[in-house]
Design an enzyme around this catalytic site. Structure first.
Site, PDB file in Angstrom:
ATOM      1  CG  ASP A   1      40.920   3.227 133.878  1.00 34.36           C
ATOM      2  OD1 ASP A   1      41.593   3.751 134.774  1.00 34.36           O
ATOM      3  OD2 ASP A   1      40.277   3.872 133.025  1.00 34.36           O
TER       4      ASP A   1
ATOM      5  CG  ASP B   1      40.492   5.537 138.785  1.00 32.25           C
ATOM      6  OD1 ASP B   1      41.543   5.116 139.316  1.00 32.25           O
ATOM      7  OD2 ASP B   1      40.488   6.439 137.926  1.00 32.25           O
ATOM      8  CD  GLU B   2      44.368   2.662 136.791  1.00 30.18           C
ATOM      9  OE1 GLU B   2      44.753   2.248 135.690  1.00 30.18           O
ATOM     10  OE2 GLU B   2      45.086   3.343 137.547  1.00 30.18           O
TER      11      GLU B   2
END
Length: 414
Positions: free
Chosen positions: A4, A100-101
């Site tokens: 993350d 973003d992960e």
């Protein structure tokens, strides 16, 4: 692993703009167009009490010296893909979960790095930060749901940004947490669990599945068994799904576009303009994938978000198509039949029930061949020069949004 990126949009801005070092910063939409919402806040801004999704005015009142940056979605996508490439240099099993992960399965490559997952995570963490300026946290576990749980509840809160959650430590470390810390349990579901006498993750995990299904049937009706099993499995760390590269490349079940309008649209003619623009985007995307849709969906939401009005209806067309004018005619029929005349602030259009566009029924009563040839040409022009290279005349009227929308990705500025 679940990797993350911390405050991703804000981290990209601070890494690329050294003058923002040591200053609280948020990335937010354009307040002039009713999109003044905080999309990302750096850790310094969060220390001031600023949270994601709060109104920009509220954030400024908490921190008068706040740096406000308009989003650059194209750059965030580029950096996200750069980070993905870094992950892929350590394992070929990388599955994007969001911008973003990402999930990484390092089982088969771990021996190349000494067999220590946390050491490998640290190595990747340091490389990502050195090459992009973005700090990543890593939740490590035996499956995806436990890795996500590990990241959200532990890796994001410790100094190293890395945490391993083992099955043996589920009961001692996870089950004592309040139920709102459970993945997929939002504020409303948290209230329901508390009302059912399930205040902690452990209470949910220890509840026999048949009993949980019965409780949720009483609360939500007979069709709640799947949700009951989903939450029970999450609480018990059960997830057989593999990390699957290309999972988002599969053929979609539907294609849709919607937008929140900058002002209330009160007339049918104004709503039709946006309806046509969205229909064109949907059909353009379907044509690029070689799909024709049989079912069109139209949705409108009223301007009062506290007491929402509007509708969402679908209709099956006589033949599958991806021709804009054909889909638009069906969409207008739905709009005229179901719009209640109240001001509209959000409009959406979708196509579903796909077939390949290589074979289709020829009709004696329409100009499908000519229309398809024309749209192939306009698609090529837009692909080369951008969506504003050629536009319909209605898009330059006061109701048109195509020009403004072309400068955005996912509703945010490129």
């Amino acid at each position: 692993m679940l990797a993350d990126c911390q405050s991703f949009y804000a981290s990209v801005e601070k890494s690329q703009n050294p003058e923002y070092e040591g200053r609280p910063l948020v990335v937010a939409g354009d307040p002039k167009r009713r999109s003044g919402i905080v999309l990302a806040a750096c850790p310094l801004a969060k220390e001031k009490g600023i949270t994601t999704a709060e109104r920009l005015g509220e954030a400024i009142s908490k921190c008068p010296g706040l740096v406000i940056v308009r989003p650059r979605m194209a750059e965030y996508i580029r950096v996200s893909m750069q980070i993905t490439d870094i992950y892929k240099s350590y394992t070929d099993l990388v599955e994007p979960y969001s911008i973003d992960e990402q999930f990484l399965d390092v089982t088969s490559s771990l021996h190349l790095y000494g067999g220590h997952a946390e050491k490998l995570a640290l190595l990747i963490q340091e490389r990502v930060q050195a090459e992009t300026g973005v700090y990543c946290r890593f939740g490590i576990a035996e499956n995806k749901i436990m890795a996500k749980t590990s990241c959200d509840n532990y890796a994001k809160k410790n100094t190293s940004g890395i945490y391993t959650l083992t099955r043996e430590r589920l009961e001692s470390e996870l089950w004592g947490l309040p139920i709102n810390k459970l993945f997929m349990a939002g504020s409303r579901m948290t209230q329901h669990f508390n009302a059912m006498g399930i205040p902690t993750i452990g209470d949910l995990a220890r509840t026999p599945l048949p009993q949980l299904k019965l409780l949720m049937r009483r609360k939500f009706g007979k069709n709640s068994d799947i949700n009951a099993e989903m939450y029970w499995r999450i609480a018990n760390g059960i997830d057989p799904s593999p990390v699957t590269p290309g999972t988002h490349d599969e053929a979609p079940k539907s294609v849709g576009h919607q937008m929140t309008l900058p002002r209330d649209y009160s007339t049918l003619e104004d709503i039709k303009v946006v309806l046509l623009e969205l229909t064109e985007l949907v059909c353009q995307r379907c044509r690029s994938k070689g799909f024709m849709g049989h079912v069109v969906t139209v949705g409108c939401m009223g301007a009062d978000f506290d007491r929402p009005t509007g509708f969402s209806r679908q209709a099956k067309m006589l033949d599958p198509t991806n021709v804009t004018n054909h889909v638009y005619r069906a969409a207008v029929e739905l709009l005229e039949e179901h719009w209640d005349g109240q001001p509209v602030r959000k409009v959406g259009v979708g196509l579903a029930q796909f077939s390949q566009d290589e074979h289709y029924q020829i009709s004696m009563f329409d100009d499908r061949e000519r229309s398809m040839a024309l749209e192939r040409v306009t698609d090529a022009l837009k692909a080369k020069y951008g969506n504003t290279a050629i536009m319909r005349a209605v898009s330059v009227t006061a109701a048109g949004q195509a020009r403004d929308r072309s400068g955005k990705i996912g509703g945010h500025y490129k």
